[in-house]
Each structure stands twice: as structure tokens, then as C-alpha cells.
Design an enzyme around this catalytic site. Structure first.
Site, PDB file in Angstrom:
ATOM      1  N   LYS A 180      -1.281  -7.855   3.794  1.00  0.00           N
ATOM      2  CA  LYS A 180      -1.563  -8.374   2.635  1.00  0.00           C
ATOM      3  C   LYS A 180      -0.432  -9.456   2.281  1.00  0.00           C
ATOM      4  O   LYS A 180      -0.419  -9.668   1.261  1.00  0.00           O
ATOM      5  CB  LYS A 180      -1.567  -6.986   1.438  1.00  0.00           C
ATOM      6  CG  LYS A 180      -0.713  -6.385   1.512  1.00  0.00           C
ATOM      7  CD  LYS A 180       0.448  -7.095   0.194  1.00  0.00           C
ATOM      8  CE  LYS A 180       2.096  -6.293   0.714  1.00  0.00           C
ATOM      9  NZ  LYS A 180       2.220  -5.284   2.090  1.00  0.00           N
TER      10      LYS A 180
ATOM     11  N   GLY B  99       1.147  -0.893  -0.271  1.00  0.00           N
ATOM     12  CA  GLY B  99      -0.007  -0.063   0.195  1.00  0.00           C
ATOM     13  C   GLY B  99       1.149   1.170  -0.158  1.00  0.00           C
ATOM     14  O   GLY B  99       0.464   1.811  -0.573  1.00  0.00           O
TER      15      GLY B  99
END
Ligand SMILES: Nc1ncnc2c1ncn2[C@@H]1O[C@H](COP(=O)(O)OP(=O)(O)O)[C@@H](O)[C@H]1O
Ligand SMILES: NC(=O)OP(=O)(O)O
Length: 313
Positions: A213, A11
Site C-alpha cells: 500500500k 495494516g
């Protein structure tokens, strides 16, 4: 034999810590990433993409908070689902345009993915996942007092909000992922770590959390039997004594070395810690290697000329 590589885009690689996070900035970072992915496809690698959402989901939560006197706030699982849509859309469109310019034929699909977690996961009591922008110590103190946000220091970059981040256990849309791979699609899956859901009375139910993630990507890599897991982030290599004058970047680490450095506290929870642990999980489960590096270095890292390589040993 064609090698399958799961590439996890951080991100903070999509919105860098120095950026505001405009769509133009995100598109430009994604574009750089897609050019490098196109290089790998041309070199014959089979790619599966995953991505984070820490900065982006945090921005949506802030937008919700600022507008809550006018429109109802959405829970965190729904905000995470929104980032799967927005980032999946930007990545799919940019990659499709990039491949078209290079005359590479590849079908691309974004899979909205729910990920099963345990409702008793200890992280619900001890949040570690950084979301949203970086604040000064004074701003963090103000947000903690006025909004009740839990704020923590994120490495040397400033203070951020932290939320629960349970371990991913299973991919709800596993069959869809496998079917699309079999049909030759390049898929984008477990965006933002996947939408966190728990099983309750034979039903699935969203929970307030953001899954890491890197762990979700390691799960995908294991499920599809990938050869390599690449975790892309804001630094070219993992370092020892990160941010200190005596910092030393690492070319490679065995599992034994990873364990020793983790025990020394070299890799903080919520940033480099989960990346190294996810890399270890993948390699320990039989993956041939995991690589942690930045967008620009992914091809040279696959050729062992850059990045930090984690392997059994
Ligand atoms: N030992 C370390 N080696 C390298 N980077 C580290 C280390 N410890 C903390 N970091 C920081 O962690 C960041 C990666 O975590 P983060 O930005 O949260 O990941 P993401 O890219 O998935 O959003 C690096 O860019 C770096 O600023
Ligand atoms: N969900 C998640 O792990 O996001 P980041 O990559 O931004 O940390």
C-alpha cells in the site's frame, strides 16, 4: 493555499503486532487515527486516505484455510477486496462519527479500487509481502511443512507468511477517484494496496498477490498531485540499526541519504524498505515531502516536530 495530503494507514497500525486483531481493537486504533485526521482537517488540510491490510488479509486467508473442508476458499485478490470493504467501512464510519462530533462537514466515500500490475513482475517468483499474524520459528517451520506457506522473519517481531507483491502501475478507478475529489469528497482508496489485476486479452483479471500500500499510496499521491505523502506505521521515526542497542532515530533524510541507507540494508524488504522507497518515489516525482511516522505524531510531523521527513537533495 490548501495543502493536499495523502495519508497511508499501515495494516500493522490498525492491528498492532501485540493484538489479536478483533474488530474492537481495529476500531479503537482507527478511532485514534480519525481524531488526528480531524485535527488536520480543522487545520485546513485536504486529506486522501489509503490503508494497508497485511494482518487483516492474512487472517481472512487463514479463516478460509481452516474452513475449506466445508466452504470453498477464495483467491487472494478476492480476500484483498474483502479487506477493502471491511476496513473501508470501519474507517469511513469512524471518521464520519468523529467529524460529526466535532461539527466538521465533510462527505466521505470508500472507492473499491483495482490496481493494474505486470504479470511478469519478478515478485511473483520472489514473495516479499508479509501477511497475517506473527509466529515463532517453530510454528513457522510447522506451517511451511504442513501448509506449504512461504514463511520469513519480519524484522525482530517474529515470522510471517509472505506472498507476491507486484509493483502498482495504474489505478483502474482513477476517473472515479478524481471525480469524487472534484466533488469535495474525502476518499478512502487503494485499500490493501488495491486489488491486484492484470490485463489479459483486453480484459482485467485478478491475480494472487497483495500490493504494497505504500507504493500504491505514492502512485495515488502522484496522480492527484498531492503536496505531502504521510505513511503511518508502528514506529514514530525511521531508524538506523533498528532494534539494536546502537539504534538511532532519524528526523530527516535526503534522497541521497535514503539511497545510501537502503544500500547498507538498513530498511528490510516487506516492512520499512517499501515505505522508504515509496517516499523516495513520491519526492523524486516532484512531491514536496514524504513523512514516515506513527498515528499520534502525524500533526506534529507535518509541522516538522516529529516523524522522519524525506525530501529532495
Ligand atoms: N529501520 C527501521 N526503522 C524503523 N522501523 C523499522 C525499521 N526496520 C524495520 N522496522 C519495523 O518495520 C515496521 C513497519 O513495517 P510494517 O509493520 O510491516 O508496516 P505497516 O504499518 O504498513 O503494516 C515498524 O513498525 C518496525 O517494527
Ligand atoms: N497491503 C499492505 O501494504 O499492507 P500493510 O500496510 O499491512 O503492510
Amino acid at each position: 493555499m490548501m495543502k493536499t495530503v495523502v495519508i497511508a494507514i499501515g495494516g500493522n497500525a490498525i492491528t498492532e503486532s501485540s493484538q489479536k486483531g478483533t474488530i474492537e481493537e481495529q476500531q479503537s486504533n482507527i478511532k485514534r487515527c480519525c481524531e488526528n485526521i480531524a485535527d488536520l482537517i480543522e487545520a485546513g488540510y485536504e486529506i486522501i486516505l489509503t490503508h494497508g491490510n497485511g494482518p487483516q488479509v492474512g487472517s481472512i486467508v487463514l479463516q478460509n484455510d481452516l474452513a475449506k473442508s466445508v466452504v470453498p476458499e477464495n483467491p487472494l485478490d478476492v480476500c484483498g477486496a474483502q479487506t477493502q470493504g471491511s476496513l473501508g467501512y470501519l474507517i469511513a464510519q469512524t471518521l464520519s462519527n468523529t467529524l460529526k462530533h466535532r461539527h466538521i462537514q465533510k462527505k466521505i466515500a470508500t472507492v473499491l479500487t483495482q490496481v493494474l500490475v505486470d504479470k511478469m513482475d519478478p515478485s511473483f517468483q520472489k514473495p516479499t509481502k508479509f501477511i497475517g499474524p506473527f509466529f515463532t520459528a517453530e510454528q513457522a517451520d510447522f506451517l511451511a511443512k504442513t501448509k506449504g506457506f512461504e514463511m520469513q522473519k519480519d524484522s525482530e517481531r517474529g515470522y510471517r507468511r509472505v506472498v507476491a507483491s507486484p509493483r502498482p502501475l495504474d489505478l483502474v478507478e482513477k476517473d472515479a477517484v478524481c471525480a469524487l475529489l472534484k466533488e469535495g469528497f474525502l476518499i478512502i482508496t487503494v485499500g490493501g494496496g488495491g486489488i491486484p489485476v492484470v490485463q489479459e486479452d483486453e480484459e482485467l483479471k485478478g491475480v494472487e498477490a497483495v500490493i504494497d500500500k505504500d507504493f500504491a499510496s505514492a502512485l495515488v499521491a502522484r496522480e492527484v498531485g498531492a503536496d505531502t505523502l504521510i505513511i503511518l506505521t508502528g514506529v514514530p521515526k525511521v531508524a538506523i540499526d533498528f532494534g539494536k542497542p546502537n539504534m538511532r532515530e532519524l528526523d530527516e533524510m535526503t534522497l541521497t541519504e535514503c539511497r545510501a541507507y537502503l544500500a547498507e540494508g538498513q530498511f528490510p524488504p516487506g516492512s520499512m524498505g517499501p515505505k522508504v522507497e515509496a517516499a523516495m518515489e513520491f519526492v523524486a516525482a516532484g512531491g514536496s515531502e514524504a513523512i514516515i511516522t506513527s498515528i499520534e505524531n502525524m500533526k506534529s510531523a507535518l509541522e516538522h516536530r516529529d516523524g522522519t521527513r524525506i525530501f529532495a537533495g
